[in-house]
Structure formats: C-alpha cells, structure tokens
Write a protein that holds these residues in place. Sequence first.
Motif, PDB file in Angstrom:
ATOM      1  N   ILE A   1       0.839  -1.208   0.000  1.00 10.41           N
ATOM      2  CA  ILE A   1       0.000   0.000   0.000  1.00 10.41           C
ATOM      3  C   ILE A   1       0.869   1.250   0.000  1.00 10.41           C
ATOM      4  O   ILE A   1       0.595   2.220  -0.707  1.00 10.41           O
ATOM      5  CB  ILE A   1      -0.947  -0.002   1.223  1.00 10.41           C
ATOM      6  N   ASN A   2       1.937   1.194   0.778  1.00 10.57           N
ATOM      7  CA  ASN A   2       2.834   2.349   0.868  1.00 10.57           C
ATOM      8  C   ASN A   2       3.524   2.624  -0.478  1.00 10.57           C
ATOM      9  O   ASN A   2       3.655   3.783  -0.906  1.00 10.57           O
ATOM     10  CB  ASN A   2       3.879   2.097   1.948  1.00 10.57           C
ATOM     11  N   ARG A   3       3.950   1.564  -1.161  1.00  9.54           N
ATOM     12  CA  ARG A   3       4.609   1.735  -2.463  1.00  9.54           C
ATOM     13  C   ARG A   3       3.639   2.270  -3.509  1.00  9.54           C
ATOM     14  O   ARG A   3       3.991   3.122  -4.326  1.00  9.54           O
ATOM     15  CB  ARG A   3       5.226   0.416  -2.927  1.00  9.54           C
ATOM     16  N   VAL A   4       2.406   1.754  -3.494  1.00 11.14           N
ATOM     17  CA  VAL A   4       1.398   2.184  -4.457  1.00 11.14           C
ATOM     18  C   VAL A   4       1.034   3.643  -4.258  1.00 11.14           C
ATOM     19  O   VAL A   4       0.867   4.410  -5.206  1.00 11.14           O
ATOM     20  CB  VAL A   4       0.144   1.301  -4.358  1.00 11.14           C
ATOM     21  N   SER A   5       0.928   4.037  -2.987  1.00 13.12           N
ATOM     22  CA  SER A   5       0.529   5.415  -2.673  1.00 13.12           C
ATOM     23  C   SER A   5       1.575   6.435  -3.092  1.00 13.12           C
ATOM     24  O   SER A   5       1.280   7.615  -3.274  1.00 13.12           O
ATOM     25  CB  SER A   5       0.249   5.558  -1.170  1.00 13.12           C
ATOM     26  N   LYS A   6       2.834   5.968  -3.233  1.00  6.70           N
ATOM     27  CA  LYS A   6       3.903   6.876  -3.653  1.00  6.70           C
ATOM     28  C   LYS A   6       3.918   7.036  -5.177  1.00  6.70           C
ATOM     29  O   LYS A   6       4.509   7.927  -5.710  1.00  6.70           O
ATOM     30  CB  LYS A   6       5.257   6.356  -3.171  1.00  6.70           C
TER      31      LYS A   6
END
Length: 224
Positions: free
Chosen positions: A219-224
């Motif tokens: 989720i963190n990678r996608v949000s970036k």
Amino acid sequence: NCADLVVSYPILVFSDKTSFAPQFPSRFYDESSFQDIFIYNALHEYTSPWAKLFKKEIIRNEQIRFCEDMFIGEDMVFLYTYMKYVKSIYVSTSTDYFYNFESQSSLTKRVNTFSSEYSGYSKILNTIEALIDIWSISNTCVLDKLRWLQGNYVRRVLNSMYHSDMSVSHRLEVLRAMDLEAYYNYLHIPALKEKLLAYLLKYKLFILYDITRTIASIINRVSK
C-alpha cells in the motif's frame, strides 16, 4: 588519576540556530561503579566517538576497529567494545564540541539493506551482552536502558525486511531466530499501528505479522 576513558558532551545546535547543552554531573568511575554511568550520565544515548578521549595503547593492544560493514551503530560497537577493557572512566562537564543536529534524521531513519542491518543488530546484541557480563551489570534501570538500545536495532532489521525482496520463508526464519523481546518489552512504541504489530511478535504470531507488514508495504509503495 589518569582515566582510561574521558567522556564529555556536545552542545547540540538545531536548524533554528537554538542550542542545547546536556547537563550531567562530573564524576570519576571505577570498576565498582561502572554501571552507574548509564544512570547518571546517559552513556546509552551518547555513544559517538567525538567528545571522548581514548587511550591509544588499549585500541592498539586489543585491536579495536570500527566495523566497516555497518552503516549505523558502529560508533556504539566501538565504544562499548573499548569499554570492556577499561578500569576507570572520567566524565567531564567541560565541552568544546558543537553538533549540528539538523542532519541526524536522514542518517538514523534511512533503511539500509537487510544484510547490513542484520549484521549491525548481531554485533550490537553481542557487544551489549558482553559488556553486561564483563561489568556484572545487574541494576534493572541500567539493563532496561541497554535493552532499549537493542530494541532500536531490532526495529531497524524489521523495517529492512519489508524494504527488500526477501522471500516469505526467509522473513519468517529471521523472525523466529531474532531476540525480539528487547523490541516489544523495552522500546517505547507510541503509535497504535506499531503497538499492534509488536503484540503479534510478542505472542509469536509471525505469519500474521508478515502478512500485515507485507500488505502495508504494498500500500505504501502504491501510494507513492
């Protein structure tokens, strides 16, 4: 007396140009009172080699060197390894070292490779345990401070695993092998999310912990 180690403290200079000078008592320690240096002089927080004087013969005779494969924590390993061989320590209230504090966050928060973080964790764990044994540290307050240090490096290893391409089986193997107690028992964890994760580790729910962290990482990678 000529102490084997002299410790002083820096004046911390912040980005807004304000400064802070830590206030600790000046004191001479011998082998019977070594553990008190963590209580009264916070040596678990000030482990950098600057603002200290070392004896060259101790470093040379014991072949003490900085660990070149560590990106963070090498200062502490050097200091505590050196302290295994000292008979006396003098803490001075005098200081002429100014430390620019504004750049610290980039160094301490950077996540390095898993191999380097795990190597650092292993060296720190072994160094602290050796110091506890050699100095016969039994004071609960001192042990808590040293376990807090270990917990910080456990956290770094945990974070590095989810910034890498390690397999699930490898991550679970590491979780089962690590000494996690210092992390969930002694590290101050204010955030609710991390408290829940620490709970999973405490009760050895490693698969659930891994799934949770993996999803959060995606989720963190996608949000970036």
